[in-house]
Design a protein around this motif. Structure first.
Motif, PDB file in Angstrom:
ATOM      1  N   TYR A 104       0.819  -1.209   0.000  1.00  9.16           N
ATOM      2  CA  TYR A 104       0.000   0.000   0.000  1.00  9.16           C
ATOM      3  C   TYR A 104       0.855   1.262   0.000  1.00  9.16           C
ATOM      4  O   TYR A 104       0.534   2.256  -0.638  1.00  9.16           O
ATOM      5  CB  TYR A 104      -0.932   0.012   1.216  1.00  9.16           C
ATOM      6  CG  TYR A 104      -2.183  -0.792   1.012  1.00  9.16           C
ATOM      7  CD1 TYR A 104      -3.212  -0.297   0.206  1.00  9.16           C
ATOM      8  CD2 TYR A 104      -2.344  -2.038   1.593  1.00  9.16           C
ATOM      9  CE1 TYR A 104      -4.367  -1.026   0.003  1.00  9.16           C
ATOM     10  CE2 TYR A 104      -3.488  -2.788   1.390  1.00  9.16           C
ATOM     11  CZ  TYR A 104      -4.498  -2.269   0.600  1.00  9.16           C
ATOM     12  OH  TYR A 104      -5.631  -2.997   0.392  1.00  9.16           O
ATOM     13  N   LEU A 107       1.946   2.091  -3.453  1.00  9.62           N
ATOM     14  CA  LEU A 107       0.853   2.656  -4.255  1.00  9.62           C
ATOM     15  C   LEU A 107       0.555   4.085  -3.831  1.00  9.62           C
ATOM     16  O   LEU A 107       0.234   4.944  -4.659  1.00  9.62           O
ATOM     17  CB  LEU A 107      -0.400   1.796  -4.103  1.00  9.62           C
ATOM     18  CG  LEU A 107      -0.198   0.364  -4.590  1.00  9.62           C
ATOM     19  CD1 LEU A 107      -1.457  -0.448  -4.362  1.00  9.62           C
ATOM     20  CD2 LEU A 107       0.187   0.359  -6.053  1.00  9.62           C
ATOM     21  N   SER A 108       0.671   4.334  -2.524  1.00 13.41           N
ATOM     22  CA  SER A 108       0.457   5.685  -2.017  1.00 13.41           C
ATOM     23  C   SER A 108       1.515   6.626  -2.590  1.00 13.41           C
ATOM     24  O   SER A 108       1.202   7.722  -3.066  1.00 13.41           O
ATOM     25  CB  SER A 108       0.516   5.653  -0.490  1.00 13.41           C
ATOM     26  OG  SER A 108       0.515   6.946   0.018  1.00 13.41           O
ATOM     27  N   LEU A 147       6.176  11.631   2.853  1.00 16.79           N
ATOM     28  CA  LEU A 147       5.608  11.530   4.200  1.00 16.79           C
ATOM     29  C   LEU A 147       4.313  10.714   4.184  1.00 16.79           C
ATOM     30  O   LEU A 147       4.085   9.872   5.058  1.00 16.79           O
ATOM     31  CB  LEU A 147       5.336  12.934   4.766  1.00 16.79           C
ATOM     32  CG  LEU A 147       6.587  13.787   5.047  1.00 16.79           C
ATOM     33  CD1 LEU A 147       6.187  15.186   5.494  1.00 16.79           C
ATOM     34  CD2 LEU A 147       7.448  13.113   6.103  1.00 16.79           C
ATOM     35  N   VAL A 148       3.479  10.986   3.168  1.00 15.40           N
ATOM     36  CA  VAL A 148       2.213  10.257   3.075  1.00 15.40           C
ATOM     37  C   VAL A 148       2.468   8.765   2.889  1.00 15.40           C
ATOM     38  O   VAL A 148       1.800   7.923   3.501  1.00 15.40           O
ATOM     39  CB  VAL A 148       1.353  10.800   1.912  1.00 15.40           C
ATOM     40  CG1 VAL A 148       0.140   9.935   1.691  1.00 15.40           C
ATOM     41  CG2 VAL A 148       0.922  12.222   2.211  1.00 15.40           C
ATOM     42  N   ALA A 151       3.450   7.309   6.175  1.00 12.55           N
ATOM     43  CA  ALA A 151       2.282   7.202   7.049  1.00 12.55           C
ATOM     44  C   ALA A 151       1.408   6.025   6.642  1.00 12.55           C
ATOM     45  O   ALA A 151       0.914   5.265   7.489  1.00 12.55           O
ATOM     46  CB  ALA A 151       1.481   8.503   7.008  1.00 12.55           C
ATOM     47  N   THR A 152       1.203   5.862   5.328  1.00 17.24           N
ATOM     48  CA  THR A 152       0.405   4.736   4.842  1.00 17.24           C
ATOM     49  C   THR A 152       1.035   3.417   5.261  1.00 17.24           C
ATOM     50  O   THR A 152       0.360   2.489   5.723  1.00 17.24           O
ATOM     51  CB  THR A 152       0.292   4.774   3.309  1.00 17.24           C
ATOM     52  OG1 THR A 152      -0.055   6.086   2.905  1.00 17.24           O
ATOM     53  CG2 THR A 152      -0.752   3.802   2.817  1.00 17.24           C
ATOM     54  N   PHE A 155       0.422   2.745   8.886  1.00 16.13           N
ATOM     55  CA  PHE A 155      -0.952   2.414   9.180  1.00 16.13           C
ATOM     56  C   PHE A 155      -1.320   0.994   8.745  1.00 16.13           C
ATOM     57  O   PHE A 155      -2.039   0.285   9.449  1.00 16.13           O
ATOM     58  CB  PHE A 155      -1.890   3.420   8.516  1.00 16.13           C
ATOM     59  CG  PHE A 155      -3.283   3.329   9.026  1.00 16.13           C
ATOM     60  CD1 PHE A 155      -3.658   4.024  10.160  1.00 16.13           C
ATOM     61  CD2 PHE A 155      -4.233   2.531   8.392  1.00 16.13           C
ATOM     62  CE1 PHE A 155      -4.936   3.932  10.650  1.00 16.13           C
ATOM     63  CE2 PHE A 155      -5.512   2.439   8.865  1.00 16.13           C
ATOM     64  CZ  PHE A 155      -5.874   3.152   9.993  1.00 16.13           C
ATOM     65  N   PHE A 156      -0.812   0.588   7.596  1.00 16.97           N
ATOM     66  CA  PHE A 156      -1.138  -0.761   7.102  1.00 16.97           C
ATOM     67  C   PHE A 156      -0.183  -1.818   7.666  1.00 16.97           C
ATOM     68  O   PHE A 156      -0.197  -2.964   7.224  1.00 16.97           O
ATOM     69  CB  PHE A 156      -1.120  -0.779   5.578  1.00 16.97           C
ATOM     70  CG  PHE A 156      -2.386  -0.280   4.953  1.00 16.97           C
ATOM     71  CD1 PHE A 156      -3.473  -1.115   4.790  1.00 16.97           C
ATOM     72  CD2 PHE A 156      -2.483   1.041   4.542  1.00 16.97           C
ATOM     73  CE1 PHE A 156      -4.646  -0.646   4.226  1.00 16.97           C
ATOM     74  CE2 PHE A 156      -3.652   1.512   3.975  1.00 16.97           C
ATOM     75  CZ  PHE A 156      -4.739   0.681   3.820  1.00 16.97           C
TER      76      PHE A 156
END
Lengths: 160, 202
Positions: A104, A107-108, A147-148, A151-152, A155-156
């Motif tokens: 993920y 992909l993010s 950064l996103v 974070a992703t 989270f996953f």
């Protein structure tokens, strides 16, 4: 897409009813703005056409669905920045990548840079924002995308 | 005359365009497969863009004529508060296409005296939360993915846009005057009476 046409026609009709003279001027402005940007626009399309040929889908899948997550995220950031594609191509592609085992966070990284950082659109962006601001905006967007992605990943549960 | 003037301002595009056309014609003539594939890519993109762009530019033209500078300045200009960023993000959500479609819109906002940081937030947010794109994203990657991406990236976009905007404003940076729009200003003022009735609609 259809809704864009409906809104345009609706507003254009309203405008025409309210003041044909102003509507005429609006259309003039539209045409002039369009012609001003058309050359930069065509340049961008040519770059994208070549880039898309050089990096076909299966190469992307090979690189982005790799074992080493840092290499995958890094190349996702790179690919995303270098290319642009419309959302209705990009996200189905992300779906394929997900099925092939891409993380993920990869992909993010890919989708965020794809939409926010544009090497191919840079000549156009420079026309509108000026070189310094365009550079700055792209650099910052790249940082945000990184950064996103992290974070992703957190989270996953893809990052320790 | 006008065309020549425009071409002169874009020597790069003209050069690349000439090379590209020669390459295309050559490929068609000799049946060079990569050339033909690139040509097909180009035409399909061009087709997609030509379907969206006329609408976008007409909407920009209408925006230019009907929406008063003061309205934009009040809500998105200097002195407008945090709410202006909320507006920027919501506006960005309603856009279509990519960066190349949003750029002229952002510039039009700036010409109507929206502040630089809001314009930047609008531009970057348009890359994240366009409604049609979000639907695609969520259906292929799941709502969880989309929610995280939004929750992390939107605050960052606003924060960084505010910082860059402040930094460039302090150095008195101005966006380039793409359309020589300033020449229209006196003209726009003449039809002011009708404006009031339309500001709400636009």
């Amino acid at each position: 897409m259809l809704i864009l046409y409906i809104i345009t026609v609706l507003l254009l009709g309203l405008s025409l009813l309210a003041s044909p003279r102003k509507t005429g001027r609006a259309l003039q402005i539209a045409l002039r703005r369009f012609l001003r940007i058309a050359p930069a626009f065509l340049g961008m399309l040519m770059m994208v056409a070549v880039a898309l040929y050089l990096v076909p889908d299966h190469v992307l899948v090979q690189v982005l669905a790799r074992e080493n997550k840092w290499i995958a995220v890094g190349s996702a950031l790179g690919f995303g920045s270098a290319s642009i594609m419309p959302g209705f191509i990009a996200f189905p592609l992300c779906g394929i990548l997900l099925d092939r085992g891409a993380l993920y966070m990869v992909l993010s990284a890919f989708s965020t840079t794809l939409m926010m950082v544009g090497v191919a659109t840079f000549p156009m962006e420079r026309t509108y924002l000026g070189t310094r601001l365009a550079l700055c905006r792209n650099a910052v967007s790249f940082i945000i995308a990184t950064l996103v992605a992290i974070a992703t990943g957190l989270f996953f549960g893809e990052l320790p | 005359m006008k065309v020549v003037k425009i071409l002169k301002q874009h020597p790069w595009t003209v050069g690349v365009g000439a090379l590209f056309s020669i390459f295309m014609l050559g490929s068609l003539h000799t049946g060079f497969a990569p050339g033909e594939a690139i040509g097909r890519n180009f035409l399909s993109f061009l087709g997609q863009m030509l379907r969206v762009l006329p609408c976008v530019f007409i909407l920009i033209g209408l925006f230019d004529v009907w929406v008063k500078t003061e309205t934009v300045e009040k809500h998105l200009g200097h002195g407008s508060g945090l709410l202006s960023y909320v507006w920027a993000v919501l506006l960005a959500g309603t856009t279509v296409g990519g960066l190349h479609v949003v750029l002229p819109v952002a510039h039009a906002l700036y010409v109507k005296r929206a502040k630089l940081s809001v314009v930047l937030a609008f531009l970057s947010a348009a890359g994240i939360c366009r409604v049609p794109m979000t639907l695609f994203e969520a259906s292929f990657l799941g709502w969880r993915f989309t929610c995280i991406r939004f929750a992390v990236s939107l605050p960052l976009v606003v924060l960084f846009s505010a910082v860059i905007g402040w930094w460039f404003d302090r150095r008195r940076y101005r966006l380039p005057d793409v359309d020589e729009i300033t020449t229209d200003k006196t003209e726009a003022e003449s039809g002011k009476g009708v404006d009031l009735s339309m500001t709400g609609v636009s």
